[in-house]
Design a protein around this motif. Structure first.
Motif, PDB file in Angstrom:
ATOM      1  N   ASP A   1       0.888  -1.079   0.022  1.00  0.00           N
ATOM      2  CA  ASP A   1       0.050   0.122  -0.139  1.00  0.00           C
ATOM      3  C   ASP A   1       1.029   1.152  -0.124  1.00  0.00           C
ATOM      4  OD1 ASP A   1      -2.623  -1.561   0.011  1.00  0.00           O
ATOM      5  OD2 ASP A   1      -2.700  -1.184   2.162  1.00  0.00           O
TER       6      ASP A   1
ATOM      7  N   THR B   1       0.969   4.169  -2.746  1.00  0.00           N
ATOM      8  CA  THR B   1       0.970   5.582  -2.566  1.00  0.00           C
ATOM      9  C   THR B   1       1.977   6.384  -3.150  1.00  0.00           C
ATOM     10  OG1 THR B   1      -0.545   5.123  -0.523  1.00  0.00           O
ATOM     11  CG2 THR B   1       0.618   7.551  -0.726  1.00  0.00           C
TER      12      THR B   1
ATOM     13  N   SER C   1       1.627   6.531  -6.751  1.00  0.00           N
ATOM     14  CA  SER C   1       0.693   7.740  -7.320  1.00  0.00           C
ATOM     15  C   SER C   1       1.169   9.005  -7.270  1.00  0.00           C
ATOM     16  CB  SER C   1      -0.441   7.402  -6.544  1.00  0.00           C
ATOM     17  OG  SER C   1      -1.008   5.946  -6.847  1.00  0.00           O
TER      18      SER C   1
END
Length: 374
Positions: free
Chosen positions: A364, A368, A371
């Protein structure tokens, strides 16, 4: 000399008065472009792999002088469970590494992530169990995660077709990285480009970043600089870094070279016994991060839970970035867990259920990061 060429390709050869093959370079390059369209990028001459057009030239001249016939074919792509049909890459040493591309899910693509596997003796891609049954794990699981989140995921198999043997060296993996990035550009895969290296893949990625200060030819260094400049970021997970050589070289690249290193995320294990086995300090990854960023600042700590119980803590350090003249660097250090977050502090495997919260937390964090830096 009789030459059999790949199906659908014109020969394009000429012979001068001394019976030397000419125009081979242009012909080979045109074949590479034709092969690109069908996912076949590498040649064999009479069964011998040829990764570069200049090698093709040399082998044809040798065969011509010896009066031998030649059969030139494209390397046939391999197929892997879950990953599908691979793309053999040219310009590499000792055979052809394969690239497995999983196009992004959804209507828009955020970029392309190149995934570098570790050095496991079996199932290094994380896509099958010992019996050969398709089983999700490792970089294959990462690829599916990144694909679902809107990225092209490209898994690079450096050990394809038996390439891994006693003669396989880290510099060959570095060469593979450059071939994969070159392919991504030529195939017009969606930018920005990122690289995620796990374990030995992370070490190889660090070596790629160090190329400008390594004892290599100018052509290879310049190629590495050009390709490094195409990267938005890299993620290095639990690498086998060397305190004496890697830390110093990464610092030298930032301080002394005209190279724009990408932003870097380090995902590290606080009890990585594999580093101790390699006679390296546990915090060598942090030292490498400091060499790139110049200085790191502790930003906080986050609990990672399993069934409501504390399993690990993830500390966050940051450095470099805007106004410093250095890449932005993040370090996420996970406590109470070992190498690649699937073993304990003693190096013993943790059950899938036991390590899953840390693995998912790290993934995760990687999504992140990608992105933000896309």
């Amino acid at each position: 000399m009789h030459v059999v060429v790949p199906a659908g390709c014109s020969a394009g050869f000429e012979f001068d008065d001394d019976c030397v093959v000419t125009r081979v370079q242009a012909t080979a390059d045109s074949w590479l472009k034709q092969g690109l369209a069908v996912g076949q990028r590498c040649f064999t001459i009479n069964g011998e792999p040829v990764g570069k057009s200049e090698q093709l030239h040399a082998m044809l001249r040798s065969a011509q002088r010896g009066g031998k016939d030649c059969e030139i074919t494209f390397v046939q792509p391999l197929t892997e469970p879950l990953l599908g049909r691979g793309i053999p890459l040219p310009r590499c040493q000792q055979g052809a590494p394969h690239l497995y591309i999983m196009p992004s899910a959804g209507s828009s693509c955020k970029g392309t992530v190149l995934l570098l596997h570790g050095s496991g003796k079996e199932d290094w891609l994380g896509n099958q169990d010992p019996s050969g049954k398709p089983t999700m794990g490792g970089v294959t699981e990462m690829a599916f995660k990144f694909q679902k989140m809107g990225f092209n995921a490209a898994v690079l198999d450096s050990y394809a077709a038996g390439r891994r043997d006693d003669n396989f060296k880290t510099i060959m993996r570095v060469d593979d990285i450059m071939a994969a990035l070159q392919y991504a550009r030529e195939a017009n895969l969606q930018e920005p480009f990122h690289i995620y290296g796990k374990s030995n893949g992370g070490y190889s990625l660090a070596k790629f970043l160090e190329l400008p200060v390594m004892h290599m030819g100018a052509a290879m260094k310049n190629r590495a600089k050009r390709l490094t400049a195409t990267l938005a970021s890299v993620i290095i997970q639990c690498p086998y870094l060397n305190q004496r050589t890697d830390v110093a070289k990464l610092r030298q690249v930032v301080d002394d070279c005209d190279v724009d290193l990408p932003n870097v995320l380090f995902l590290l294990a606080e009890e990585d016994k594999m580093l101790v086995d390699h006679r390296q300090p546990i915090n060598v990854g942090v030292q490498a991060a400091q060499a790139i960023a110049g200085e790191l600042v502790m930003e906080g700590e986050e609990a990672v839970l399993k069934g409501g119980k504390l399993l690990s803590k993830c500390s966050l350090q940051q450095g470099g970035g805007s106004g410093t003249g250095r890449p932005y660097v993040e370090v996420r250090m996970y406590s109470d867990i070992g190498h690649t977050f699937v073993v304990d502090g003693q190096g013993l495997p943790i059950s899938d259920a036991g390590c899953k919260p840390v693995v998912e937390h790290a993934l995760d964090a990687a999504v992140t990061w990608l992105s933000v830096h896309s």
